[in-house]
Design a protein around this motif. Structure first.
Motif, PDB file in Angstrom:
ATOM      1  N   TYR A   1       0.836  -1.201   0.000  1.00 60.20           N
ATOM      2  CA  TYR A   1       0.000   0.000   0.000  1.00 60.20           C
ATOM      3  C   TYR A   1       0.873   1.254   0.000  1.00 60.20           C
ATOM      4  O   TYR A   1       0.645   2.191  -0.778  1.00 60.20           O
TER       5      TYR A   1
ATOM      6  N   SER B   1      -5.360   3.387  -7.036  1.00 60.61           N
ATOM      7  CA  SER B   1      -5.468   3.779  -5.627  1.00 60.61           C
ATOM      8  C   SER B   1      -6.877   3.529  -5.107  1.00 60.61           C
ATOM      9  O   SER B   1      -7.058   3.131  -3.947  1.00 60.61           O
TER      10      SER B   1
ATOM     11  N   LEU C   1      -7.430   1.286  -1.808  1.00 58.14           N
ATOM     12  CA  LEU C   1      -8.141   1.830  -0.653  1.00 58.14           C
ATOM     13  C   LEU C   1      -9.397   1.028  -0.357  1.00 58.14           C
ATOM     14  O   LEU C   1      -9.716   0.771   0.815  1.00 58.14           O
TER      15      LEU C   1
ATOM     16  N   GLU D   1     -10.055  -0.795   3.074  1.00 55.02           N
ATOM     17  CA  GLU D   1     -11.282  -0.466   3.829  1.00 55.02           C
ATOM     18  C   GLU D   1     -12.069  -1.730   4.147  1.00 55.02           C
ATOM     19  O   GLU D   1     -12.573  -1.907   5.260  1.00 55.02           O
TER      20      GLU D   1
ATOM     21  N   LEU E   1      -4.782   2.501   6.864  1.00 55.05           N
ATOM     22  CA  LEU E   1      -5.762   3.118   5.978  1.00 55.05           C
ATOM     23  C   LEU E   1      -5.726   4.638   6.107  1.00 55.05           C
ATOM     24  O   LEU E   1      -5.741   5.362   5.096  1.00 55.05           O
TER      25      LEU E   1
ATOM     26  N   ARG F   1      -4.518   6.919   2.868  1.00 57.19           N
ATOM     27  CA  ARG F   1      -5.522   7.827   2.305  1.00 57.19           C
ATOM     28  C   ARG F   1      -4.906   9.192   2.024  1.00 57.19           C
ATOM     29  O   ARG F   1      -5.305   9.896   1.089  1.00 57.19           O
TER      30      ARG F   1
ATOM     31  N   ALA G   1      -3.279   9.195  -1.499  1.00 57.51           N
ATOM     32  CA  ALA G   1      -4.099   8.966  -2.692  1.00 57.51           C
ATOM     33  C   ALA G   1      -4.442  10.278  -3.381  1.00 57.51           C
ATOM     34  O   ALA G   1      -4.654  11.305  -2.720  1.00 57.51           O
TER      35      ALA G   1
ATOM     36  N   THR H   1      -9.552   9.915  -6.634  1.00 59.43           N
ATOM     37  CA  THR H   1      -9.729   8.488  -6.350  1.00 59.43           C
ATOM     38  C   THR H   1     -11.197   8.164  -6.109  1.00 59.43           C
ATOM     39  O   THR H   1     -11.888   8.860  -5.366  1.00 59.43           O
TER      40      THR H   1
END
Length: 264
Positions: free
Chosen positions: A143, A163, A167, A171, A186, A190, A193, A197
């Motif tokens: 990631y 992305s 994500l 999630e 996460l 985030r 990103a 996205t």
């Protein structure tokens, strides 16, 4: 400051809520009365080990969290948690090694729950050519590697799409497991990103295109994820295999040139 560990009833109620199951619905599936399940959740009744495992199975609680539930109720954990380099997983490592090698010259890698790379085949390293060598220093997290602006992100032509997929995957894992490590990861990624996205399309849950600019030329790949079934060990339960296949002839030729067959 001290923290109080959650009771087994609180953990069960949390998983039932997370899975959007009513007490009546779950009780009917398990074969107990709604009243008894309510008493278990509030702590007025003590659930047996068998009932806890049955409830956890119907709620699709991951193995790591099943052990946590059992410990909270005063029972020994059911599922072992082996190190990947332990003798207990010798056969698993051998199988994974054959699987990864058999996918060459196309890239394939084994990931743990948090997206840290556990194993790779020889075709993965050439994808990182030209990056800061620090990105290849373990533990490598896919990631961070994919979305960090100093990692692969500037090379990914379809970054918004890619992305969005990563994500969404993270999630979903966070929601399924309730793992605070995933929640923290996460929140971190985030922030990397791009603004555009969006959630992936339905078809992208099966295969996802990755368009990668590389010093040796463009790469057009498809990615797919495979999970283990019927796992008996926490470590094995949390592993997944990500494989990439070429989406065009030029990419196929380039990958074959980078990773020639092993002689002998």
């Amino acid at each position: 400051m001290t923290t109080t560990a959650a009771s087994p009833g609180e953990l069960l109620r949390g998983w039932r809520t997370r899975r959007r199951r009513s007490q009546m619905d779950l009780a009917l599936d398990v074969g107990v009365s709604t009243r008894h399940l309510s008493f278990v959740e509030t702590g007025r009744s003590r659930a047996s080990r068998e009932l806890l495992l049955d409830l956890a199975d119907h709620l699709e609680v991951p193995l790591r969290e099943r052990n946590t539930l059992l410990l909270a109720a005063g029972f020994a954990p059911t599922y072992s948690e082996s190190r990947m380099d332990s003798a207990d997983l010798d056969a698993v490592r051998e199988v994974l090694g054959h699987l990864l090698a058999g996918h060459e010259p196309f890239p394939a890698l084994v990931l743990d729950r948090c997206g840290d790379v556990v194993m790779t085949n020889r075709a993965v390293a050439p994808l990182l050519a030209g990056l800061d060598p620090a990105w290849a220093t373990p533990p490598v997290n896919v990631y961070r590697l994919s979305l960090h602006p100093d990692g692969l992100a500037p090379r990914i032509r379809n970054l918004e799409q890619w992305s969005g997929h990563l994500l969404h995957r993270l999630e979903r894992l966070t929601d399924l497991t309730g793992d605070p490590r995933l929640a923290a990861l996460l929140t971190e990624v985030r922030g990397y990103a791009p603004a555009g996205t969006a959630a992936p399309q339905r078809s992208e849950h099966v295969v996802l295109p990755l368009h990668l600019a590389h010093p040796d030329g463009e790469l057009n790949l498809y990615s797919t994820i495979t999970h283990f079934g019927a796992a008996w060990d926490v470590t094995l339960d949390e592993l997944s295999v990500e494989t990439f296949v070429p989406a065009d002839a030029a990419t196929r030729e380039r990958l074959a040139r980078w990773t020639p067959p092993v002689e002998g």
